[in-house]
Design an enzyme around this catalytic site. Structure first.
Site, short mmCIF file in Angstrom:
data_model
loop_
_atom_site.label_atom_id
_atom_site.label_comp_id
_atom_site.label_asym_id
_atom_site.label_seq_id
_atom_site.Cartn_x
_atom_site.Cartn_y
_atom_site.Cartn_z
N LYS A 13 0.83 -1.21 0.00
CA LYS A 13 0.00 0.00 0.00
C LYS A 13 0.86 1.26 0.00
O LYS A 13 0.61 2.20 -0.75
CB LYS A 13 -0.96 0.01 1.21
CG LYS A 13 -1.88 -1.20 1.29
CD LYS A 13 -2.90 -1.07 2.40
CE LYS A 13 -2.32 -1.09 3.80
NZ LYS A 13 -1.75 -2.39 4.20
N ARG A 88 -9.96 0.08 8.86
CA ARG A 88 -9.43 -1.26 9.15
C ARG A 88 -10.46 -2.13 9.86
O ARG A 88 -10.19 -3.28 10.15
CB ARG A 88 -8.21 -1.11 10.05
CG ARG A 88 -6.89 -1.46 9.36
CD ARG A 88 -5.84 -1.23 10.37
NE ARG A 88 -4.58 -1.82 10.19
CZ ARG A 88 -3.52 -1.19 9.70
NH1 ARG A 88 -3.63 0.02 9.20
NH2 ARG A 88 -2.35 -1.78 9.69
N ARG A 127 11.81 -5.61 5.72
CA ARG A 127 11.47 -4.23 5.35
C ARG A 127 12.22 -3.21 6.22
O ARG A 127 12.30 -3.36 7.42
CB ARG A 127 9.96 -4.04 5.52
CG ARG A 127 9.47 -2.65 5.22
CD ARG A 127 7.98 -2.64 5.03
NE ARG A 127 7.23 -2.65 6.27
CZ ARG A 127 5.91 -2.48 6.33
NH1 ARG A 127 5.21 -2.31 5.23
NH2 ARG A 127 5.30 -2.49 7.49
N ARG A 160 10.86 -0.84 11.35
CA ARG A 160 9.73 -0.53 12.23
C ARG A 160 9.74 -1.46 13.43
O ARG A 160 10.05 -2.64 13.30
CB ARG A 160 8.41 -0.70 11.46
CG ARG A 160 8.06 0.51 10.64
CD ARG A 160 6.88 0.30 9.76
NE ARG A 160 5.72 -0.33 10.42
CZ ARG A 160 4.52 -0.40 9.86
NH1 ARG A 160 4.31 0.13 8.67
NH2 ARG A 160 3.53 -0.98 10.49
N ARG A 171 -0.23 -9.19 13.58
CA ARG A 171 -0.85 -8.19 12.70
C ARG A 171 -1.60 -8.86 11.56
O ARG A 171 -2.67 -8.40 11.15
CB ARG A 171 0.23 -7.25 12.14
CG ARG A 171 0.71 -6.24 13.19
CD ARG A 171 2.04 -5.63 12.83
NE ARG A 171 2.01 -4.85 11.61
CZ ARG A 171 3.09 -4.63 10.85
NH1 ARG A 171 4.25 -5.14 11.18
NH2 ARG A 171 2.98 -3.89 9.78
P1 AMP Z 1 0.39 0.34 9.45
O1 AMP Z 1 1.53 1.29 9.30
O2 AMP Z 1 -0.80 0.72 8.61
O3 AMP Z 1 0.79 -1.11 9.27
O4 AMP Z 1 -0.11 0.47 10.98
C1 AMP Z 1 0.76 0.17 12.06
C2 AMP Z 1 -0.07 -0.01 13.33
O5 AMP Z 1 -0.79 1.20 13.63
C3 AMP Z 1 -1.16 -1.07 13.26
O6 AMP Z 1 -0.66 -2.38 13.54
C4 AMP Z 1 -2.14 -0.60 14.33
O7 AMP Z 1 -1.66 -0.86 15.62
C5 AMP Z 1 -2.09 0.91 14.14
N1 AMP Z 1 -3.08 1.38 13.14
C6 AMP Z 1 -2.83 1.96 11.92
N2 AMP Z 1 -3.98 2.25 11.29
C7 AMP Z 1 -4.98 1.87 12.11
C8 AMP Z 1 -6.40 1.89 12.00
N3 AMP Z 1 -7.03 2.38 10.92
N4 AMP Z 1 -7.12 1.40 13.05
C9 AMP Z 1 -6.52 0.91 14.15
N5 AMP Z 1 -5.19 0.85 14.31
C10 AMP Z 1 -4.41 1.32 13.30
#
Ligand code: AMP
Length: 217
Positions: A13, A88, A127, A160, A171
């Protein structure tokens, strides 16, 4: 234009968003990026978010929805946005529908990047990203020219906190349980486009471009 990039963690993404931003006059809003900034700045929100992010759990819906409501009202979001990592959950998707209606906007398309889970685990654990410009690299498939240094801006490359194998597995489970139902939610609305994300970034982007060109017409 408002589009959602849907897909499991590691589906591409962020990488595809970088390309869309370059070609179309729209911005990317990544809830993950916003939350990581809050964690870095050690704000109240950041402290709460970190406790969920470290475990690979989702941050509660009410926090995310409030955060997105503020973000979508800002000036730079008026020309169009790519939503990356949001919604999400079904509750977030329903809140987004209401919010867009209130703002007099409409969701144009939801692009779902499909990638097998074993590929995702390999991608995520290899990554790294630039601590300055946020460009992502994969140490196996797309390594930087100089180890640890961003090709674009010379920034330091970091991993990360949640890209370790244990958190990655959680996740992906959270994605299956809470985010995958969104595929049917948007399919029923007739705005879902599935793309095979298990190809080169160029090939995936070609398909995305075709979809976006059709929307613009
Ligand atoms: P990402 O960078 O999108 O993989 O997000 C990293 C982490 O941020 C996720 O594992 C969640 O803990 C939190 N997070 C990001 N976006 C959301 C969302 N829309 N709803 C809930 N938690 C989120």
């Amino acid at each position: 234009m408002i589009l959602i990039l849907l897909g499991a963690p590691g589906a591409g993404k962020g990488t595809q968003s970088e390309r869309i931003i370059e070609d179309y006059n729209i911005i990317q809003i990544s809830t993950g990026d916003i939350l990581r900034e809050e964690v870095k700045k050690e704000t109240e929100l950041g402290k709460i978010a970190k406790s969920y992010m470290d475990k690979g759990e989702l941050v509660p819906d009410d926090i995310i929805i409030g955060m997105m409501e503020n973000r979508l009202k800002q000036d730079d979001a008026q020309n169009g946005v790519i939503l990356d990592g949001f919604p999400r959950t079904i509750a977030q998707a329903e809140a987004l529908d209401k919010l867009l209606e209130k703002l007099g906007k409409k969701l144009d398309v939801v692009i779902n990047l499909e990638v097998p889970f074993d590929v995702l685990v390999n991608r995520l654990t290899a990554r790294v990203y630039c601590s300055v410009c946020k460009k992502t690299y994969n140490l196996i498939f797309s390594p930087p020219k100089i180890e640890g240094v961003c090709d674009v801006c010379g920034g330091r490359l970091v991993r990360r906190d949640d890209d370790n194998e244990e958190t990655v597995k959680n996740r992906l489970n959270v994605y299956l349980e809470q985010t995958q139902p969104l595929i049917d939610y948007y399919k029923e609305k007739g705005i879902l486009k599935n793309i095979d994300g298990n190809r080169s970034p160029d090939e995936v982007y070609n398909d995305i471009k075709n979809i976006l060109e059709n929307i613009k017409k």
